[in-house]
Design a protein around this motif. Structure first.
Motif, PDB file in Angstrom:
ATOM      1  N   UNK A   1      51.260  38.232  39.084  1.00 13.03           N
ATOM      2  CA  UNK A   1      51.302  38.172  40.513  1.00 13.03           C
ATOM      3  C   UNK A   1      50.866  39.574  40.761  1.00 13.03           C
ATOM      4  N   UNK A   2      51.535  40.784  40.863  1.00  8.21           N
ATOM      5  CA  UNK A   2      51.041  42.228  40.919  1.00  8.21           C
ATOM      6  C   UNK A   2      49.822  42.797  39.534  1.00  8.21           C
ATOM      7  N   UNK A   3      50.177  42.620  38.573  1.00  6.21           N
ATOM      8  CA  UNK A   3      49.666  42.718  37.425  1.00  6.21           C
ATOM      9  C   UNK A   3      47.644  42.347  37.650  1.00  6.21           C
ATOM     10  N   UNK A   4      47.931  41.038  38.657  1.00  9.25           N
ATOM     11  CA  UNK A   4      46.509  40.979  38.668  1.00  9.25           C
ATOM     12  C   UNK A   4      45.400  41.561  39.266  1.00  9.25           C
ATOM     13  N   UNK A   5      46.512  42.379  40.539  1.00  7.85           N
ATOM     14  CA  UNK A   5      45.988  43.196  41.119  1.00  7.85           C
ATOM     15  C   UNK A   5      44.437  44.760  40.013  1.00  7.85           C
ATOM     16  N   UNK A   6      45.438  44.874  38.800  1.00  8.35           N
ATOM     17  CA  UNK A   6      45.208  45.970  38.221  1.00  8.35           C
ATOM     18  C   UNK A   6      43.954  45.099  37.139  1.00  8.35           C
TER      19      UNK A   6
ATOM     20  N   UNK B   1      42.261  46.304  33.894  1.00 11.12           N
ATOM     21  CA  UNK B   1      42.433  46.480  32.617  1.00 11.12           C
ATOM     22  C   UNK B   1      41.452  44.442  32.014  1.00 11.12           C
ATOM     23  N   UNK B   2      40.965  45.104  31.644  1.00 10.29           N
ATOM     24  CA  UNK B   2      40.129  44.250  30.732  1.00 10.29           C
ATOM     25  C   UNK B   2      40.580  43.450  29.620  1.00 10.29           C
TER      26      UNK B   2
ATOM     27  N   UNK C   1      31.381  46.195  26.950  1.00  9.36           N
ATOM     28  CA  UNK C   1      31.236  45.548  28.530  1.00  9.36           C
ATOM     29  C   UNK C   1      31.506  46.402  29.856  1.00  9.36           C
ATOM     30  N   UNK C   2      31.870  47.261  29.759  1.00  9.76           N
ATOM     31  CA  UNK C   2      31.367  47.831  30.541  1.00  9.76           C
ATOM     32  C   UNK C   2      31.155  49.838  30.184  1.00  9.76           C
ATOM     33  N   UNK C   3      30.436  50.717  30.757  1.00  9.82           N
ATOM     34  CA  UNK C   3      30.084  52.075  29.893  1.00  9.82           C
ATOM     35  C   UNK C   3      31.376  52.851  29.840  1.00  9.82           C
TER      36      UNK C   3
ATOM     37  N   UNK D   1      51.096  45.523  20.718  1.00  6.33           N
ATOM     38  CA  UNK D   1      50.166  45.358  21.707  1.00  6.33           C
ATOM     39  C   UNK D   1      48.516  46.507  21.903  1.00  6.33           C
ATOM     40  N   UNK D   2      47.874  45.233  22.441  1.00  7.23           N
ATOM     41  CA  UNK D   2      46.513  45.932  22.906  1.00  7.23           C
ATOM     42  C   UNK D   2      46.542  46.165  24.276  1.00  7.23           C
ATOM     43  N   UNK D   3      46.576  47.758  24.517  1.00  7.99           N
ATOM     44  CA  UNK D   3      45.759  46.902  26.177  1.00  7.99           C
ATOM     45  C   UNK D   3      44.202  48.057  26.397  1.00  7.99           C
ATOM     46  N   UNK D   4      43.858  47.026  26.725  1.00  9.50           N
ATOM     47  CA  UNK D   4      41.987  47.792  26.803  1.00  9.50           C
ATOM     48  C   UNK D   4      41.566  47.922  29.193  1.00  9.50           C
ATOM     49  N   UNK D   5      41.208  49.241  28.958  1.00 10.76           N
ATOM     50  CA  UNK D   5      40.935  49.311  30.737  1.00 10.76           C
ATOM     51  C   UNK D   5      39.950  49.448  31.084  1.00 10.76           C
ATOM     52  N   UNK D   6      38.010  48.291  31.202  1.00  9.20           N
ATOM     53  CA  UNK D   6      37.190  49.174  32.059  1.00  9.20           C
ATOM     54  C   UNK D   6      36.896  49.908  33.333  1.00  9.20           C
ATOM     55  N   UNK D   7      36.302  51.038  33.319  1.00  7.88           N
ATOM     56  CA  UNK D   7      35.878  51.181  34.405  1.00  7.88           C
ATOM     57  C   UNK D   7      34.682  50.347  35.000  1.00  7.88           C
ATOM     58  N   UNK D   8      34.895  49.146  35.607  1.00  5.84           N
ATOM     59  CA  UNK D   8      33.945  48.579  36.602  1.00  5.84           C
ATOM     60  C   UNK D   8      33.608  48.714  37.232  1.00  5.84           C
ATOM     61  N   UNK D   9      32.994  48.145  38.216  1.00  2.00           N
ATOM     62  CA  UNK D   9      31.939  48.852  40.072  1.00  2.00           C
ATOM     63  C   UNK D   9      33.304  48.479  40.868  1.00  2.00           C
ATOM     64  N   UNK D  10      34.515  47.610  41.168  1.00  2.00           N
ATOM     65  CA  UNK D  10      35.663  47.619  41.698  1.00  2.00           C
ATOM     66  C   UNK D  10      36.278  48.626  40.938  1.00  2.00           C
TER      67      UNK D  10
END
Length: 329
Positions: free
Chosen positions: A62-67, A162-163, A129-131, A149-158
């Protein structure tokens, strides 16, 4: 390596400043690895990922979805992946193996190709998928059979989100897929055909520790595995009756996962009653001698070899009594 120490980070002014800091950086297209990443930006990424790992370990979807980005939230497999990663984090302490900050030249067009060196040389292939993208790979600090474990973050318009999350086998018996491949080639050259085939089967289980991870010799490993397996299938036809008193029958050989690693299990059927354990053990001594001639090398390279003796052909649909024995090397 950088220890991942879960901690609580409130979604307050600090968190908003962190997101602003990550969003406000303007750099030219390129790729930065580990210490090449700007120290301040790297720390911001660490703070962001630590919060994600705190939620992952707690299985707090639930909280992870905010990220998370919208696509990851909508993915039906995300809940199961979070659960699997949570189990791994509960059992082990994970450290950062490698991390990358990437600015793609074209959004949705670039594919990142980053090659490592040495026996574990690999590339990372991830569509932009993001710049801006941050990728981090984590492995346990201890243990012979490790999951990545692989974690990928992307910079979205919002904002930074975590992508992608991934979990895959990284090592078996303390070795990566390329290292197991080298061991299998050594075994094959010594005519230890079954050893080589079983070692390659272990390599296959950790050949893709992440969906974005590609070993330089991945195709060589797959080709050699197919070649050795075909050769072993031609040479050995199971069940196989050993020409020793009692004529026990070799049924199957496979790898067994244990807390110490993965080791061969020999299934065989004996005419000696397994209720008479001393008689079974006595026959097993002769069985192993004959087996070492039939399958040279089976008693080499393996810390353990497990033997399971049956009086009745084992079936998947019924429970069949057996007598277990362990050969330690």
């Amino acid at each position: 390596m950088i220890p991942v120490k879960p901690y609580s980070l409130k979604l307050s002014g600090y968190f908003l400043l962190l997101i602003f800091a990550l969003q406000s950086c303007q750099d030219k297209p390129g790729t930065w690895k580990n210490d090449q990443i700007n120290a301040g930006k790297r720390q911001d990424f660490h703070d962001l990922s630590k919060q994600a790992f705190f939620d992952l370990k707690a299985n707090n979807l639930l909280h992870l979805k905010t990220m998370m980005c919208k696509e990851l939230i909508d993915n039906k497999s995300t809940e199961r992946m979070v659960e699997l990663i949570s189990n791994r984090l509960t059992d082990n302490k994970y450290d950062v193996l490698d991390e990358y900050y990437i600015i793609n030249k074209y959004k949705d067009a670039d594919t990142i190709k980053l090659s490592g060196t040495g026996v574990n040389s690999h590339a990372i292939r991830y569509p932009g998928v993001t710049r801006e993208t941050y990728i981090a790979f984590y492995v346990p600090a201890a243990g012979n059979s490790k999951y990545m474990i692989t974690a990928i973050f992307g910079k979205y318009s919002y904002g930074w989100k975590l992508s992608s999350l991934d979990l895959g086998a990284y090592t078996v018996n303390g070795k990566t897929a390329p290292e197991l491949y080298n061991l299998a080639k050594e075994e094959y050259d010594k005519k230890y055909l079954i050893n080589a085939q079983m070692t390659l089967s272990l390599a296959a289980t950790c050949l893709k520790p992440s969906s974005v991870w590609e070993y330089t010799n991945e195709s060589d490993i797959s080709f050699f595995y197919g070649k050795v397996t075909a050769e072993a299938n031609r040479k050995y036809k199971f069940p196989y009756t050993l020409n020793i008193p009692g004529r026990p029958m070799l049924l199957q050989i496979y790898n067994k996962n244990t807390d110490e690693g993965s080791f061969p299990v020999i299934y065989y059927m004996t005419h000696v009653s397994i209720a008479d354990t001393n008689a079974v053990k006595k026959e097993n001594i002769e069985f192993k001698k004959a087996l070492s001639k039939l399958l040279p090398g089976i008693d080499k390279y393996n810390k353990y070899v497990y033997y399971e003796a049956f009086n009745k052909f084992p079936r998947s649909y019924e429970s069949v009594d057996r007598f277990d024995m362990i050969d330690r090397h």
